[in-house]
Design a protein around this motif. Structure first.
Motif, PDB file in Angstrom:
ATOM      1  N   ARG A   3      -0.964  25.435  34.138  1.00  0.00           N
ATOM      2  CA  ARG A   3      -1.422  26.801  33.445  1.00  0.00           C
ATOM      3  C   ARG A   3      -2.876  27.049  34.012  1.00  0.00           C
ATOM      4  N   LYS A  30      -4.128  32.596  28.684  1.00  0.00           N
ATOM      5  CA  LYS A  30      -4.103  31.965  27.508  1.00  0.00           C
ATOM      6  C   LYS A  30      -5.178  31.054  27.106  1.00  0.00           C
ATOM      7  N   TRP A 248      -4.972  22.123  33.135  1.00  0.00           N
ATOM      8  CA  TRP A 248      -5.201  23.649  33.499  1.00  0.00           C
ATOM      9  C   TRP A 248      -5.828  23.560  34.952  1.00  0.00           C
TER      10      TRP A 248
END
Ligand SMILES: O=C(O)C(=O)[C@H](O)CO
Ligand SMILES: [Mg+2]
Length: 271
Positions: A3, A30, A248
């Motif tokens: 991500r 996001k 992330w």
């Protein structure tokens, strides 16, 4: 696929900070990260996150200061953290407690604990650094409502001369020595490439430990988009997938033109 989070301290820099949340959401992000939330009340930032439908994935401890005014002035004064600085015990504890409050208010699970820049007046001390990290990790673990992981990031000496923590090996050794489950590694591939020259080899060296719990990326040299310069960014992203990296990847770079125009490297991944 890993991500990707927009670093709002670097991206969308031509917009006012408050407008960067919506801009990131429009580009499909996001998650967001930024080093210093302390210029704004936490509830205001929480509102921006909620309105844009974003998660806060990382903040830093303050650059310095033992009270609210000191925290706001610290970066401009050249401070870059206090964890290793012998004379900064009060500021270190104040900063960790403040960061934990913000992390809870922003539902942020990670805090980068900035080590500090060695000076002639305070050269930094490894034992002090380890002792303080252990204290901070206990604090981070003890909030049963919102436990947080504290991260150590090596930063290169071209961008931040004299920064105490500048190699992956230093961070890894400290983590092994302290051995606390709320302490982990933040590997910034840009700094890695600048200091060690081989971000891919460094990732492969430390990935098996599972201690790397946050990644940041930028092209090197130059700190622009990952596809500008010599960083083997495609191989790195493949390697993250192969290792099933669950965290992330923060986009921490200065876009060459605009942020949106420079996202081609990410869009071609078809996420
Ligand atoms: O400079 C970096 O790479 C960082 O990630 C730190 O948070 C300092 O802002
Ligand atoms: Mg970084």
């Amino acid at each position: 696929m890993s991500r990707f989070a927009a670093n709002l301290g670097f991206l969308y820099a031509h917009k006012p900070f408050e407008a960067r949340f919506a801009a990131a959401a429009e580009d499909g992000f996001k998650g967001v990260e930024y080093a210093s939330p302390y210029e704004w009340p936490a509830h205001v930032l929480a509102q921006h996150l909620q309105e844009a439908g974003l998660q806060q994935v990382l903040i830093n401890t303050p650059a310095g200061g033992a009270d609210a005014a000191g925290v706001r002035q610290a970066w401009a004064q050249g401070l870059r953290g206090t964890a290793c600085l012998v004379g900064q015990e009060k500021a270190f504890r104040y900063g960790v407690e403040l960061a934990l409050e913000y992390a809870q208010a922003l539902a942020c699970p990670r805090i980068h604990v900035m080590a500090g820049v060695a000076t002639a007046a305070d050269a930094g001390d490894r034992r002090t650094w380890l002792h303080r990290l252990a204290w901070a990790a206990e604090k981070a673990a003890s909030n049963s409502q919102h436990p947080v992981t504290l991260l150590l990031e090596a930063i290169n000496h071209v961008d931040m001369p004299g920064y105490w923590l500048h190699t992956q090996a230093q961070a890894f050794a400290a983590l092994q020595e302290i051995g606390h489950p709320h302490l982990a590694m933040q590997m910034d591939f840009y700094h890695c490439q600048m200091t060690e020259g081989d971000a891919l080899a460094q990732w492969q060296r430390y990935a098996p430990s599972r201690l790397v719990q946050h990644i940041q990326i930028a092209g090197a040299p130059g700190r622009h988009e990952p596809d500008v310069g010599q960083l083997p960014w495609q191989e790195l992203l493949v390697a993250l997938d192969e290792a099933a990296y669950p965290g992330w990847v923060g986009l921490e770079y200065h876009p060459q033109t605009t942020t949106t125009a420079g996202l081609g490297w990410l869009k071609q991944l078809h996420l």
